[in-house]
Design an enzyme around this catalytic site. Structure first.
Site, mmCIF file in Angstrom:
data_model
loop_
_atom_site.group_PDB
_atom_site.id
_atom_site.type_symbol
_atom_site.label_atom_id
_atom_site.label_comp_id
_atom_site.label_asym_id
_atom_site.label_seq_id
_atom_site.Cartn_x
_atom_site.Cartn_y
_atom_site.Cartn_z
ATOM 1 C CB THR A 47 46.719 29.123 82.919
ATOM 2 O OG1 THR A 47 46.464 30.420 83.482
ATOM 3 C CG2 THR A 47 47.631 29.258 81.713
ATOM 4 C CG ASP A 48 41.058 30.228 85.247
ATOM 5 O OD1 ASP A 48 40.956 29.758 84.089
ATOM 6 O OD2 ASP A 48 40.231 31.046 85.728
ATOM 7 C CB SER A 138 30.179 39.325 86.512
ATOM 8 O OG SER A 138 31.224 38.554 85.995
ATOM 9 C CG ASP A 182 37.735 36.366 86.159
ATOM 10 O OD1 ASP A 182 38.936 36.300 85.843
ATOM 11 O OD2 ASP A 182 36.818 36.194 85.347
#
Ligand code: GLA
Length: 399
Positions: A47-48, A138, A182
């Site tokens: 969704t981002d 990461s 993230d």
């Protein structure tokens, strides 16, 4: 077999030990030690990059970096887990770099692009965020590095701006076309809370997640199935979402109409069946996030969190059937967790491997763990790793 406890060294001790190891390698003590967590995500997948909603949170496992500026242009980078490499400031061109150094060098490149006065530096990385597990190891490295450079290169930036620089590093230098979730989660995480992120306005609203008072645990089941976002499938999903939005006449799928996609197959005839499914996932996933936000914001006993379970399972079904990013390891773990006492479970992160997140009553934890392990053994798969995900602090200076 009971769950193996994860032993995390108390933060300060861990930082001091890292500083000592840094000094051995670099010949001088670090100017500081910074940490940033991996992230889990309660709900809101893919969704981002569609200007939608998600509910990520930082986890206890984090990347720590000890850093010292140099008077020349060299970047000497060591990782406790993955070896050493040396670069110079001249190598920071925004071109792809392979291996873990991409996250550090990419962050340095993004920061200098954003106007920071770059110097060479020595950096020692130590991370306990499992790699390839869909827990954003990461992003943790990028956010720890950027937190360090923001201070050492004296360029003050908000957590949102630093997260965007981390995303830029990932997109350009690591070559992964990820969204912002993230890095934003790793930068902004808060203990005991999930972050309700609206990716249209980039607003972050922390919401309490009283798991312990509810007698619940969020269990990560790291399937150890190989996980690779750079392989094109993620980029292909992004493109499909853009195309679907265009066909629907909206700028992003955030604005697509739920009813036409979810209910009336005849509506939006320009949308082929595959794009329709992709769009339907995004639209229904946004609705599930908002339903979860309502549950989290309600006053009343923590037991209301049990109602999150069906939302997690519906998210998995949607990621599996509509967005088609699941793989057998994830489906098997999801079903085994659900049928042995989890209130709900779903694949977490980009998909195609990585982890399942299960909402489990404390009393059912051992049963869920052994059911998942048994299901993997039965198929001859290597054993999954299971551990609780507890919302923890975001990027910070430790020493
Ligand atoms: C990966 C990406 C994120 C997000 C998730 C799916 O973790 O890095 O930006 O798109 O997949 O929700």
């Amino acid at each position: 077999m009971p769950l193996a406890p994860i032993v995390l060294a108390p933060e300060r001790e861990r930082a001091q030990a890292l500083a000592r190891r840094f000094e051995k390698r670099a010949g001088a003590p670090p100017e500081g030690v910074w940490a940033a967590p991996g992230r889990a995500n309660l709900l809101g997948e893919h969704t981002d990059y569609n200007a939608g909603f998600a509910l990520p949170f930082g986890i206890e496992q984090c990347a720590c970096v000890a850093v010292r500026r140099r008077s020349d242009a060299r970047l000497r980078l060591w990782s406790e887990q993955a070896g050493a490499t040396e670069l110079s400031l001249a190598d920071l061109t925004g071109e792809r770099i392979s291996g873990w150094a991409a996250y550090v060098a990419g962050s340095a490149w993004a920061a200098s692009e954003a106007g920071a006065r770059a110097t060479g530096f020595d950096l020692l990385l130590d991370s306990d965020v499992p790699m390839g597990a869909g827990l954003s190891s990461s992003a943790a490295v990028e956010c720890a590095t950027l937190s360090a450079l923001a201070e050492l290169w004296s360029f003050a930036r908000s957590p949102l701006e630093l997260a965007r620089l981390g995303q830029r590093a990932e997109n350009h230098v690591a070559g992964v076309p990820c969204g912002l979730m993230d890095q934003l989660a790793s930068m902004s995480a808060e203990p005991g809370r999930v972050l309700w992120v609206d990716f249209q306005s980039s607003s972050v609203t922390p919401l309490d997640l009283p798991l312990a008072s509810a007698g619940l645990e969020l269990l990560v089941i790291d399937t150890r199935a190989p996980h690779q976002l750079a392989d094109g499938a993620y980029a292909e999903r992004r493109r499909a979402c853009q195309e679907a939005a265009r066909s629907l006449g909206v700028e992003t799928l955030r604005d697509a109409d739920v009813t036409s996609l979810a209910v009336a197959p005849g509506a939006a005839p320009s949308l082929g069946p595959e794009w329709r499914r992709r769009a339907r996932h995004v639209v229904t996933e946004n609705a599930r996030v908002l339903a979860a936000v309502e549950i989290l914001r309600q006053p009343g006993p923590a037991s209301r969190l049990q109602r999150l379970g069906p939302l997690l399972s519906a998210s998995h079904a949607s990621l599996r059937d509509d967005f088609e990013v699941s793989v057998p390891h994830l489906d098997v773990a999801q079903v085994a967790a659900e049928s042995s006492g989890a209130l709900g479970a779903r694949l977490m992160g980009g998909g195609f491997g990585g982890s399942v997140l299960a909402l489990v009553p404390d009393a059912a934890e051992a049963a869920v763990a052994s059911a998942v392990r048994a299901a993997f053994v039965e198929r001859g798969w290597s054993e999954p790793a299971l551990f609780p995900a507890r919302p923890a602090a975001g990027a910070r200076r430790l020493l």
